[in-house]
Design a protein around this motif. Structure first.
Motif, short mmCIF file in Angstrom:
data_model
loop_
_atom_site.label_atom_id
_atom_site.label_comp_id
_atom_site.label_asym_id
_atom_site.label_seq_id
_atom_site.Cartn_x
_atom_site.Cartn_y
_atom_site.Cartn_z
N VAL A 135 -23.43 41.80 -20.35
CA VAL A 135 -22.06 41.74 -20.86
C VAL A 135 -22.00 40.67 -21.95
O VAL A 135 -22.74 39.69 -21.91
CB VAL A 135 -21.03 41.44 -19.76
CG1 VAL A 135 -20.96 42.57 -18.76
CG2 VAL A 135 -21.34 40.13 -19.06
N ILE A 179 -15.11 35.67 -16.38
CA ILE A 179 -15.38 37.11 -16.26
C ILE A 179 -15.15 37.50 -14.81
O ILE A 179 -15.79 36.96 -13.89
CB ILE A 179 -16.82 37.44 -16.66
CG1 ILE A 179 -17.14 36.87 -18.06
CG2 ILE A 179 -17.05 38.94 -16.63
CD1 ILE A 179 -18.62 36.97 -18.43
N ASN A 197 -16.24 35.97 -9.32
CA ASN A 197 -16.01 35.81 -10.75
C ASN A 197 -17.04 34.83 -11.32
O ASN A 197 -17.57 33.98 -10.61
CB ASN A 197 -14.60 35.28 -11.03
CG ASN A 197 -13.52 36.26 -10.65
OD1 ASN A 197 -13.80 37.43 -10.35
ND2 ASN A 197 -12.28 35.80 -10.62
N ILE A 226 -16.08 39.38 -23.33
CA ILE A 226 -15.16 40.01 -22.39
C ILE A 226 -14.47 38.94 -21.55
O ILE A 226 -14.80 37.77 -21.59
CB ILE A 226 -15.88 41.03 -21.49
CG1 ILE A 226 -16.86 40.30 -20.54
CG2 ILE A 226 -16.61 42.06 -22.31
CD1 ILE A 226 -17.40 41.21 -19.45
N GLY A 227 -13.51 39.36 -20.76
CA GLY A 227 -12.82 38.45 -19.85
C GLY A 227 -11.82 37.58 -20.57
O GLY A 227 -11.25 37.96 -21.60
N GLU A 239 -15.34 43.19 -13.94
CA GLU A 239 -15.83 43.38 -15.31
C GLU A 239 -17.35 43.30 -15.41
O GLU A 239 -17.91 43.55 -16.48
CB GLU A 239 -15.20 42.32 -16.23
CG GLU A 239 -13.70 42.48 -16.39
CD GLU A 239 -13.07 41.31 -17.12
OE1 GLU A 239 -12.44 41.56 -18.18
OE2 GLU A 239 -13.22 40.16 -16.66
#
Length: 349
Positions: free
Chosen positions: A307, A341, A324, A47-48, A345
């Motif tokens: 994640v 990330i 972050n 992700i990110g 998120e």
């Protein structure tokens, strides 16, 4: 949890001066392999934002200015980049490859142990200037932290024990202790050192330059991180947990005591703490996952979720301004990268 804390820890907390028949003597480096991260499978869907990075990254830190630093190999150096975007600001070449990085203060300097040249650098986050170079720092210095009095304590991975430094100079060194010390965390005036061969944790007083406590914590530990003013977390990489321990001084005696454990299956390795938001981040190298844990109460940590990360997520850091998270992708068979990330998120974001 696959493996729990060593049984001896439940019996007692070991102090300097305890009889040696209550704790096994450290094993020989030649007979005991060190704990290592898993060889990660290819990441499917991190992700990110993922940004390529020159060199293979390992340690990473982020200062209060939002400037980040990653230690890289081939070419060896420290890459400074914007933590929000991943845009590289500059590459600072070094004479050996760094592994772990830490911050000497909220916005640096970056403490850079060079395993290949037995040096420790202090590097400015603002402009990449090398502020000091200490030479003769043991055999393969692996990690370093600054205690609250300003003493730098570096782990002497292949020589055993620790090195004490100040103002770019080696003050003194202590032999094993830890046979193959790896990660180290600053807990106020103390430095808590993990032995990657499975011999537990040693605690050193930075100003006094002496060992003050030890305990047989975990199976085989690798990384360490400061959780708060009195506690540190240790990645029990072979045990599949993260162990949280307190370091306390009372009546002239220092004690290290395990107070909680966090399930972290799959060779936990990289650790970072968001002190403002009371979150602990753990990279699970066997599965390319980042576990997020609420450590508002270090004695009762609460996992919030996982994640997906980049391949071979060996290190993680937090941007203190935003919450972050920056993760390094250290897979030698793929494009080296950093992953950013956002707080939104992350679980609980």
């Amino acid at each position: 949890m696959r493996v729990r804390l060593a049984a001896a820890l439940t019996a007692c907390v070991l102090l300097v001066g305890c009889s040696t028949d209550t704790v096994d003597e450290p094993a020989s480096p030649a007979t005991t392999p060190a704990a290592e991260p898993a060889q990660a499978p290819e990441s499917k869907d991190p992700i990110g934002t993922v940004v390529p990075l020159p060199g293979a990254p390992e340690g990473v830190v982020v200062g209060t200015s939002g400037i980040a630093a990653a230690g890289v190999r081939e070419p060896d150096g420290v890459v400074l980049f914007d933590a929000a975007t991943g845009v590289v600001r500059q590459m600072v070449p070094t004479t050996g490859a760094p592994r772990h990085l830490s911050l000497g203060g909220p916005d640096g300097p970056v403490l850079v142990p060079l395993e290949g040249s037995d040096e420790l650098l202090e590097v400015s986050l603002a402009d990449g200037a090398i502020l000091s170079t200490a030479t003769g720092v043991g055999r393969q210095p692996h990690d370093a932290v600054s205690t609250s009095d300003g003493t730098i304590v570096a782990t002497n991975e292949m020589g055993g024990g620790v090195i004490f430094l100040r103002d770019g100079l080696v003050l003194s060194e202590l032999p094993p202790g830890p046979v193959q010390p790896g990660g180290v965390a600053a807990v106020g005036p103390y430095a808590a050192v993990a032995d990657v061969q499975g011999n537990g944790v040693w605690v050193y007083d930075g100003m006094a330059q002496r060992e003050v406590a030890r305990a047989p914590i975990g199976v085989k530990l690798t990384h360490a991180v400061t959780v708060d003013e009195m506690t540190a977390g240790f990645a029990d990489t072979d045990g599949g947990t993260v162990l949280v321990a307190s370091v306390e001084s009372a009546g002239g005696n220092v004690q290290i005591r395990q107070i909680s454990s966090i399930d972290a299956p799959g060779n936990p390795y990289g650790l970072a703490v968001d002190r403002d938001r009371r979150l602990l981040f753990v990279t699970l190298t066997a599965s390319n996952l980042l576990r997020v844990v609420d450590v508002s109460n270090p004695a009762a940590p609460r996992p919030l979720g996982d994640v997906p990360t980049v391949t071979q997520a060996n290190s993680v850091a937090v941007d203190p301004r935003t919450g972050n998270v920056v993760v390094t992708g250290s897979d030698p068979g793929a494009t080296s990268s950093i992953q950013i990330i956002t707080r939104a998120e992350l679980p609980g974001g």
